[in-house]
Every structure is written in structure tokens, then in C-alpha cells.
Design a protein around this motif. Sequence first.
Motif, short mmCIF file in Angstrom:
data_model
loop_
_atom_site.label_atom_id
_atom_site.label_comp_id
_atom_site.label_asym_id
_atom_site.label_seq_id
_atom_site.Cartn_x
_atom_site.Cartn_y
_atom_site.Cartn_z
N SER A 39 6.01 65.29 -0.45
CA SER A 39 6.08 66.03 0.81
C SER A 39 4.94 67.03 0.96
O SER A 39 4.65 67.47 2.06
N LYS A 40 4.28 67.37 -0.15
CA LYS A 40 3.18 68.34 -0.10
C LYS A 40 1.81 67.69 -0.25
O LYS A 40 0.79 68.39 -0.24
N LEU A 41 1.78 66.37 -0.37
CA LEU A 41 0.53 65.68 -0.68
C LEU A 41 -0.46 65.72 0.48
O LEU A 41 -1.65 66.02 0.29
N GLN A 42 0.00 65.42 1.68
CA GLN A 42 -0.90 65.40 2.83
C GLN A 42 -1.52 66.77 3.07
O GLN A 42 -2.73 66.90 3.30
N ALA A 43 -0.72 67.81 2.98
CA ALA A 43 -1.22 69.17 3.22
C ALA A 43 -2.25 69.56 2.16
O ALA A 43 -3.25 70.22 2.47
N ALA A 44 -2.02 69.17 0.93
CA ALA A 44 -2.96 69.50 -0.14
C ALA A 44 -4.30 68.83 0.07
O ALA A 44 -5.37 69.45 -0.09
N LEU A 45 -4.28 67.56 0.46
CA LEU A 45 -5.53 66.84 0.71
C LEU A 45 -6.25 67.38 1.94
O LEU A 45 -7.48 67.52 1.94
N GLN A 46 -5.50 67.70 2.99
CA GLN A 46 -6.13 68.27 4.17
C GLN A 46 -6.75 69.62 3.85
O GLN A 46 -7.86 69.93 4.31
N GLN A 47 -6.07 70.41 3.04
CA GLN A 47 -6.60 71.71 2.67
C GLN A 47 -7.87 71.57 1.83
O GLN A 47 -8.79 72.39 1.92
N ALA A 48 -7.94 70.51 1.04
CA ALA A 48 -9.13 70.29 0.21
C ALA A 48 -10.37 70.06 1.07
O ALA A 48 -11.45 70.59 0.79
N THR A 49 -10.24 69.28 2.13
CA THR A 49 -11.41 69.05 3.00
C THR A 49 -11.59 70.18 4.01
O THR A 49 -12.71 70.41 4.49
N ASN A 50 -10.52 70.92 4.33
CA ASN A 50 -10.69 72.12 5.15
C ASN A 50 -11.62 73.12 4.48
O ASN A 50 -12.46 73.76 5.14
N THR A 51 -11.47 73.26 3.17
CA THR A 51 -12.20 74.29 2.43
C THR A 51 -13.39 73.77 1.64
O THR A 51 -14.27 74.55 1.26
N GLY A 52 -13.39 72.45 1.33
CA GLY A 52 -14.43 71.91 0.47
C GLY A 52 -14.17 72.18 -1.01
O GLY A 52 -15.04 71.93 -1.85
N SER A 53 -12.97 72.65 -1.34
CA SER A 53 -12.62 72.98 -2.73
C SER A 53 -12.05 71.75 -3.44
O SER A 53 -11.35 70.93 -2.83
N GLU A 54 -12.30 71.64 -4.74
CA GLU A 54 -11.79 70.49 -5.51
C GLU A 54 -10.28 70.56 -5.63
O GLU A 54 -9.68 71.63 -5.81
N LEU A 55 -9.64 69.39 -5.54
CA LEU A 55 -8.20 69.26 -5.70
C LEU A 55 -7.92 68.34 -6.88
O LEU A 55 -8.43 67.22 -6.94
N VAL A 56 -7.10 68.82 -7.81
CA VAL A 56 -6.62 67.99 -8.92
C VAL A 56 -5.21 67.52 -8.58
O VAL A 56 -4.35 68.35 -8.21
N LEU A 57 -4.98 66.21 -8.68
CA LEU A 57 -3.66 65.64 -8.43
C LEU A 57 -3.10 65.07 -9.71
O LEU A 57 -3.77 64.30 -10.41
N THR A 58 -1.86 65.45 -10.03
CA THR A 58 -1.14 64.87 -11.16
C THR A 58 0.25 64.47 -10.68
O THR A 58 0.70 64.89 -9.62
N GLY A 59 0.92 63.64 -11.47
CA GLY A 59 2.28 63.24 -11.13
C GLY A 59 2.34 61.89 -10.44
O GLY A 59 1.32 61.22 -10.23
N THR A 60 3.54 61.51 -10.06
CA THR A 60 3.80 60.22 -9.40
C THR A 60 4.29 60.47 -7.98
O THR A 60 5.21 61.29 -7.76
N TYR A 61 3.69 59.76 -7.03
CA TYR A 61 4.00 59.94 -5.62
C TYR A 61 4.46 58.62 -5.02
O TYR A 61 3.80 57.59 -5.18
N TYR A 62 5.59 58.63 -4.34
CA TYR A 62 6.11 57.45 -3.65
C TYR A 62 5.75 57.57 -2.18
O TYR A 62 6.19 58.50 -1.50
N ILE A 63 4.95 56.63 -1.70
CA ILE A 63 4.35 56.73 -0.37
C ILE A 63 5.05 55.76 0.59
O ILE A 63 5.04 54.55 0.37
#
Length: 404
Positions: A39-63
Motif C-alpha cells: 500500500s506504500k509502494l507507489q508513494a515511495a516510488l513517486q517520492q523518489a522521482t519527486n526528489t531525485g533521492s535514492e530509494l532502497v526497496l526490500t521485502g515482498t510485494y503482491y501487486i
Amino acid sequence: MNCNHLSKKLSFLILSLVSSAAVAEDCTSTPINPKGDTSKLQAALQQATNTGSELVLTGTYYISQDTKIYLRNDLKVDASEARFIATEQLDGDMFSFDTHSSKSDVCSGASVLANFDWTGGTFNMSKAKVSTVVPLRHKTPEGREGTKQTADALSIRGATSSGKSKLNELLIENIVFIGTQNDTDPYYLAGGDSGILMTGALKAIIRNNSFFGVRDAAIYVSAGGESGEYGDHFTLVNNYVERAYDGITSKRGADNIKMQNNVMNDVVVGLSIKRVYDGWTATNVNISENSVSNSVRPISVERANDVVIDSNRIDNLGSIVADSPTPTNKYGKQYEGIALNGVQGSNRVTKNIINGITQDGSREKDTTTWGIVLRPEDGRETTNVVIEDNSYSRLDKWVNRISL
């Protein structure tokens, strides 16, 4: 002044301010790893390109639905410790990173050409719906038919059809794509569409990725824009593909394409430059030092100029591909090692090894195998091709020249 009227105006003003605040983009906060919270994945990725900051993703996501992101500033993602699993409800892309005529301008993105950098991650599309534009749609299993024209694991579109360009340099490396539920299933039982689809990057490197069971293309790159004006210098190296319709393909006239040191097995088409629109021409193509086994058309180039095909190895030409005893080939019922279709300029096919099947004598007799094919495409002949120092074994024809 009427108090009720004033109260209504104030209420409207407050509501407007609240609404504006609700839709305002956060252009400064550091993106946070959702650690498996879909539920937080889309916002995290959008925030990464909003700011240009690196995002580390861990865990399992069911899409279960397209995770849509609008490119604004640079996007840098390390998903080396992440898994993305499509559910049966996914109808469309797993991830789509899009250029938009206005939404890409937010967070000071209007004047920015964004770089895209994605490392790692396992993408499992085996249960996803199949797109409406895959090859041989009649082979899609009942109940798996999707409604969308695109259903890719990673879809990156760097230019709008109206001509807005956003995507500067792209790097995708070390991902693993799984498209079938069993590791022996043919490509047409895979879910989704392609593994990586990328259009419109001004420069791209896609390397060191692995694909197992792909309904369309493992890697599909293309020029973008209204007439293919954006997108060239695509380098596709050290990738592994098995059980796919298309291994690696470049379309819509992108120039300066290099396909090198890729390995693929059991693919209908291995490495290809494909013509989508009449007159669109790719220039400066280098396909070298690749290995393709069990393929109908291991290397195929359509409507291109200045092509080098050098030091590739093709094995088992004429073998069964995708459990089919007959070839899936738009050009006929033969297997073609290297095909130049409507290729002109200065071209050479050198130092390639092309071997027919050896394990089944009766099948060798019943199939037609051509080593190198030169034919017209899109109304123009194939001309000015140097063919030398190639090795051929157990083929019906070493070189077949076809004219208009």
C-alpha cells in the motif's frame, strides 16, 4: 453583509485550501522503504522521482494493479532484496513509469531530463492477465485474457506522443523475471506481456538480467515521440533469456543499437530489429558475440542501414521451439539463422557459427533450414552485404538471396 453568505464564502475558501493541500505534491521528503507494504509502494516510488533521492526497496510485494509513477526528476532504485509478485487480478503493467505532458512538470521537473536507474529485484508475472497485443493471442489460456494493451513488469515511457521528452539516460541491471508457473512451460503459458519495455531514452544500458518464460519480449526497446525522434544508443548486453517469443528486440527506428554477449534458448525470435511503421529505418546496428539455441529466427534485422553481425553462435537450428514441431515464422515455413530484410548501406556478416540440429536425423530431413537470408522488406532490396568467414553445419542452404 449577509452573515449566511459570508459564512458560505468562508467555508468554500477553507474547503478549497484543504483540497489544494490534499493534492499538493511533496517535493522534499526523503522516500521511505515500505519493507513489503504494498500500500506504500507507489508513494515511495513517486517520492523518489519527486526528489531525485535514492530509494532502497526490500521485502515482498503482491501487486494487483498497475503501480503508476510520473517521471519528474532522477529515479534511482535499489531493489536487490525485493520481490514483486503479480496476483491473478493484475490486468496491465506491474510498474509503469510515464512521461506526462503536465504531471511530469511537478517538483521543478519541467526543465529536467531525468535519469532512470533500477538495480535488482525478482518480478513474478506468472499469474497476471495477458495483454491484448501479445503474439498468437489464441494461445492465451482461457481465463487469463486481459483487457489492457500493455502488461509489462517494468514499463518506462520516456516521451509523450505529442513530443515531450523526459528520459535522459536509463540503466536497468540484475533483475530476474519469471513469467511461467513451471520452469518448463512454453512462452505462451506465461502471464503478462514483456519483461522490460522502454521507449524514448536518449541513451540506455540494459545488462545482466535474466528472464524465464516471457509471453512477448524479454527486452523490448523502442524510439519514442510522434515519429520516433527520441531514442537511440541502446546497449543490451549480458542478458539471459529462455522460453520467450522474442528475446531482445528494438523497434520503431531507434539508431545505434548494440546487442552483445547475450545468451538465449528456446525463443521464437532471438535478437531482432523490427519494423513497425513503413519507412522507419534503424541505422548503425551491431549484433555480436551472442549465443542462441533452439530458435526459429535467431537473428533477424528488418529495414536497417549499416549493420554488423559478427561472431555469434547459433545452435540447433531446426529444433522444436516452444513445443511446436513447425516453425512460427512470418516469412514462411523455414528456420533462418541470420536474416537481413530490407537492409542497405554498408553491412557485414562475418565469423558467425550456424549449426543445424544433430540429435534427430529424421527431423533434420523434414525441416528447412537456411543459414543466412537476404530478402526485400518494406519495398526495398537488401544490398551491399559482405558475407565471409562464417561456419555452417547441417543446413539446407548456407546463403539464400531473395529478390523482389
